[in-house]
Design a protein around this motif. Structure first.
Motif, PDB file in Angstrom:
ATOM      1  N   THR A 136       3.678  -1.102   3.847  1.00 33.87           N
ATOM      2  CA  THR A 136       3.397   0.146   3.391  1.00 33.87           C
ATOM      3  C   THR A 136       4.365   1.062   3.172  1.00 33.87           C
ATOM      4  OG1 THR A 136       3.309   1.093   5.701  1.00 33.87           O
ATOM      5  CG2 THR A 136       0.995   0.005   4.922  1.00 33.87           C
ATOM      6  N   LEU A 172       5.154   5.541   2.554  1.00 38.46           N
ATOM      7  CA  LEU A 172       4.805   6.790   2.623  1.00 38.46           C
ATOM      8  C   LEU A 172       4.960   7.498   1.205  1.00 38.46           C
ATOM      9  CD1 LEU A 172       5.153   8.112   6.227  1.00 38.46           C
ATOM     10  CD2 LEU A 172       3.156   8.220   5.021  1.00 38.46           C
ATOM     11  N   TYR A 212      -4.965   0.556   6.592  1.00 40.63           N
ATOM     12  CA  TYR A 212      -4.567  -0.517   5.733  1.00 40.63           C
ATOM     13  C   TYR A 212      -4.140  -1.889   6.390  1.00 40.63           C
ATOM     14  CZ  TYR A 212      -5.578   2.238   1.565  1.00 40.63           C
ATOM     15  OH  TYR A 212      -6.153   3.008   0.467  1.00 40.63           O
ATOM     16  N   SER A 213      -2.801  -1.266   7.168  1.00 36.12           N
ATOM     17  CA  SER A 213      -2.196  -2.420   7.895  1.00 36.12           C
ATOM     18  C   SER A 213      -3.109  -3.188   8.822  1.00 36.12           C
ATOM     19  CB  SER A 213      -0.798  -1.766   8.371  1.00 36.12           C
ATOM     20  OG  SER A 213       0.186  -2.731   8.970  1.00 36.12           O
ATOM     21  N   ALA A 223       1.211  -1.102   0.088  1.00 42.28           N
ATOM     22  CA  ALA A 223      -0.040  -0.021   0.072  1.00 42.28           C
ATOM     23  C   ALA A 223       0.758   1.450   0.155  1.00 42.28           C
ATOM     24  CB  ALA A 223      -0.869  -0.109   1.350  1.00 42.28           C
ATOM     25  N   ILE A 224       0.682   2.106  -0.944  1.00 38.84           N
ATOM     26  CA  ILE A 224       1.482   3.396  -0.994  1.00 38.84           C
ATOM     27  C   ILE A 224       0.438   4.416  -1.057  1.00 38.84           C
ATOM     28  CG2 ILE A 224       2.884   4.743  -2.330  1.00 38.84           C
ATOM     29  CD1 ILE A 224       2.412   1.338  -3.620  1.00 38.84           C
ATOM     30  N   ASP A 225       0.610   5.338   0.033  1.00 39.09           N
ATOM     31  CA  ASP A 225      -0.157   6.562   0.268  1.00 39.09           C
ATOM     32  C   ASP A 225       0.627   7.525   1.261  1.00 39.09           C
ATOM     33  OD1 ASP A 225      -2.353   8.368   1.590  1.00 39.09           O
ATOM     34  OD2 ASP A 225      -3.826   6.970   0.422  1.00 39.09           O
ATOM     35  N   LEU A 255      -2.716   4.457   5.876  1.00 41.68           N
ATOM     36  CA  LEU A 255      -1.561   3.510   5.733  1.00 41.68           C
ATOM     37  C   LEU A 255      -1.548   2.546   7.079  1.00 41.68           C
ATOM     38  CD1 LEU A 255       1.703   4.699   4.425  1.00 41.68           C
ATOM     39  CD2 LEU A 255       0.123   3.246   3.214  1.00 41.68           C
ATOM     40  N   GLU A 256      -1.772   3.090   8.227  1.00 43.34           N
ATOM     41  CA  GLU A 256      -2.193   2.529   9.385  1.00 43.34           C
ATOM     42  C   GLU A 256      -3.448   1.593   9.427  1.00 43.34           C
ATOM     43  OE1 GLU A 256      -2.263   2.965  14.224  1.00 43.34           O
ATOM     44  OE2 GLU A 256      -1.825   4.654  12.984  1.00 43.34           O
TER      45      GLU A 256
END
Length: 130
Positions: A31, A33, A18-19, A7-9, A15-16
């Protein structure tokens, strides 16, 4: 072996989320950043799917998606664009994304799309009777 999602955001809270949620669902999650080391992350982590935002500081996620899809080494990796940006509607047609999801989104909807894309579908083939 659990499926891997990259995941790239540029939003650490996204991201947290998603994780936490994807890990609870049994996925292995990495993830980023920033896409600065995206190539290294792809080849070290070997994701089964990439979640990619459009606005990533100086980077454009749609252009990154297009490059991934045109590279023979990464073209097979499904890419989902997840963004509130208006250009998201061109993600599939103009940038070869496998799917897109508008922010804000329902996590159950995202999980359903991820599950559909990365879970191996078992198809039963029966031999015809002789």
């Amino acid at each position: 072996m659990s499926k891997r999602i990259l995941a790239i955001d540029d939003d650490p809270d996204v991201l947290e989320m998603y994780s936490l949620i994807l890990t609870m669902e049994g996925y292995d999650v990495k993830t980023l950043l920033s896409p600065d080391n995206l190539s290294g992350a792809i080849f070290d982590f070997v994701p089964d799917l990439i979640l990619l935002d459009i606005q990533l500081g100086y980077y454009n996620g749609l252009e990154i998606c297009s490059k991934l899809k045109s590279n023979p080494l990464t073209t097979h990796i499904p890419v989902f664009i997840i963004s509130a940006h208006e250009s998201i509607h061109k993600a599939k047609t103009d940038f070869n994304a496998d799917d897109y999801i508008l922010k804000p989104f329902d996590m159950a909807h995202l999980l359903e799309k991820i599950d559909d894309r990365v879970s191996g579908k078992v198809v039963s083939f029966r031999r015809a009777s002789a």
